[in-house]
Design a protein around this motif. Structure first.
Motif, PDB file in Angstrom:
ATOM      1  N   ALA A  31       0.816  -1.215   0.000  1.00  0.00           N
ATOM      2  CA  ALA A  31       0.000   0.000   0.000  1.00  0.00           C
ATOM      3  C   ALA A  31       0.847   1.262   0.000  1.00  0.00           C
ATOM      4  O   ALA A  31       0.477   2.270  -0.603  1.00  0.00           O
ATOM      5  N   SER A  32       2.026   1.193   0.653  1.00  0.00           N
ATOM      6  CA  SER A  32       2.880   2.377   0.743  1.00  0.00           C
ATOM      7  C   SER A  32       3.487   2.768  -0.591  1.00  0.00           C
ATOM      8  O   SER A  32       3.921   3.902  -0.778  1.00  0.00           O
ATOM      9  N   ARG A  33       3.538   1.811  -1.544  1.00  0.00           N
ATOM     10  CA  ARG A  33       4.168   2.087  -2.835  1.00  0.00           C
ATOM     11  C   ARG A  33       3.176   2.076  -3.992  1.00  0.00           C
ATOM     12  O   ARG A  33       3.556   2.216  -5.148  1.00  0.00           O
ATOM     13  N   ARG A  34       1.895   1.902  -3.666  1.00  0.00           N
ATOM     14  CA  ARG A  34       0.893   1.781  -4.727  1.00  0.00           C
ATOM     15  C   ARG A  34       0.710   3.075  -5.503  1.00  0.00           C
ATOM     16  O   ARG A  34       0.550   3.070  -6.716  1.00  0.00           O
ATOM     17  N   LYS A  35       0.766   4.222  -4.785  1.00  0.00           N
ATOM     18  CA  LYS A  35       0.587   5.512  -5.456  1.00  0.00           C
ATOM     19  C   LYS A  35       1.696   5.756  -6.467  1.00  0.00           C
ATOM     20  O   LYS A  35       1.446   6.204  -7.594  1.00  0.00           O
ATOM     21  N   GLN A  36       2.928   5.446  -6.055  1.00  0.00           N
ATOM     22  CA  GLN A  36       4.054   5.611  -6.973  1.00  0.00           C
ATOM     23  C   GLN A  36       3.919   4.674  -8.173  1.00  0.00           C
ATOM     24  O   GLN A  36       4.224   5.045  -9.310  1.00  0.00           O
ATOM     25  N   ALA A  37       3.431   3.447  -7.931  1.00  0.00           N
ATOM     26  CA  ALA A  37       3.250   2.481  -9.017  1.00  0.00           C
ATOM     27  C   ALA A  37       2.199   2.958 -10.012  1.00  0.00           C
ATOM     28  O   ALA A  37       2.351   2.784 -11.234  1.00  0.00           O
ATOM     29  N   ILE A  38       1.122   3.571  -9.502  1.00  0.00           N
ATOM     30  CA  ILE A  38       0.074   4.095 -10.389  1.00  0.00           C
ATOM     31  C   ILE A  38       0.636   5.208 -11.267  1.00  0.00           C
ATOM     32  O   ILE A  38       0.330   5.290 -12.462  1.00  0.00           O
ATOM     33  N   MET A  39       1.479   6.072 -10.675  1.00  0.00           N
ATOM     34  CA  MET A  39       2.082   7.152 -11.457  1.00  0.00           C
ATOM     35  C   MET A  39       2.971   6.589 -12.569  1.00  0.00           C
ATOM     36  O   MET A  39       2.944   7.068 -13.710  1.00  0.00           O
ATOM     37  N   LYS A  40       3.760   5.567 -12.242  1.00  0.00           N
ATOM     38  CA  LYS A  40       4.616   4.948 -13.259  1.00  0.00           C
ATOM     39  C   LYS A  40       3.780   4.289 -14.356  1.00  0.00           C
ATOM     40  O   LYS A  40       4.102   4.394 -15.544  1.00  0.00           O
ATOM     41  N   LEU A  41       2.721   3.597 -13.935  1.00  0.00           N
ATOM     42  CA  LEU A  41       1.858   2.933 -14.905  1.00  0.00           C
ATOM     43  C   LEU A  41       1.189   3.945 -15.824  1.00  0.00           C
ATOM     44  O   LEU A  41       1.080   3.722 -17.039  1.00  0.00           O
TER      45      LEU A  41
END
Length: 241
Positions: free
Chosen positions: A23-33
């Motif tokens: 959950a702590s890295r999901r926002k960053q992953a969405i931005m990359k995606l």
């Protein structure tokens, strides 16, 4: 039709990938995606000769975006997204121990630098070895003892204290010794930077933000450590003094 099936398949893979992210890295992953999807769309439009539609759309939307999100566009242009950098770690060292705190997860890891267990990682120790190491730290270096107690509290809660006969009998003497330990050592600039997870030349604003971010994770009022909070405050004062 094949393109539609491909897009559906890729969307499903992306959804599964995001679900598996912490959950702590999901926002960053969405931005990359989102960035990858945007690049894919631009390449697809360029390959089909429709890239001019993108430029026309951007030209139409830019004045509207400037009115609605002026600060966001300014920060985007300067390369500052307003988000804390991920992947940062802080190191707090004593005579016997070296601790690393991950800023994203709040997880502590440790390595033994001195004594009969030198070179071993704290994660590999058994309960009896933890107590043996704690007795050694208390006899040799108070800062190391307090650092190890911080690690044990974060990993085991208060359960380890039931087996800590020396700690339970220390009473007021142990608390007085702990109070003397606050800010008792003089940090060098490099040590202060390591504690806050900063690089040499960090600005005043970066120092303040790093201090605030770490205190949110280790402050005693939030179940953290008095010792770590004191070291973090000391690091801030050293860099801003």
């Amino acid at each position: 039709m094949p393109l539609t099936l491909l897009l559906i398949g890729l969307g499903f893979i992306a959804w599964v990938w995001l679900r598996g992210m912490p959950a702590s890295r999901r926002k960053q992953a969405i931005m990359k995606l989102t960035l990858v999807v945007g690049i894919f769309i631009v390449v697809l439009l360029a390959a089909t000769g429709r890239l001019h539609f993108v430029f026309a759309l951007l030209a139409f939307l830019y004045p509207l975006l400037r009115k609605m999100f002026p600060s966001w566009l300014a920060s985007l242009a300067s390369g500052d997204t307003g988000q804390a950098k991920t992947g940062r770690q802080s190191q707090v060292s004593s005579d016997i121990l070296e601790m690393t705190l991950d800023h994203d997860s709040g997880t502590m890891t440790g390595k033994i630098l001195k004594g009969s267990m030198a070179g071993r990682m704290l994660a590999d120790l058994s309960e009896s070895e933890f107590l043996e190491l704690l007795r050694y730290c208390r006899a040799q270096d108070e800062d190391s003892a307090r650092l190890l107690e911080t690690y044990l509290d974060r990993r085991f809660g208060d359960s380890w204290r039931a087996d800590d006969d020396a700690g339970s009998s220390g009473g007021a003497e142990g608390e007085a010794s702990a109070d003397r330990g606050n800010g008792s050592s003089n940090l060098t600039e490099s040590e202060a930077l390591e504690i806050l997870g900063l690089e040499p030349g960090a600005s005043r604003e970066e120092i303040i933000q790093a201090h605030r971010r770490m205190m949110q994770k280790v402050h005693p009022d939030h179940g953290g450590s008095n010792y770590l909070a004191a070291r973090i405050n000391e690091a801030k004062l050293r860099l801003l003094g």
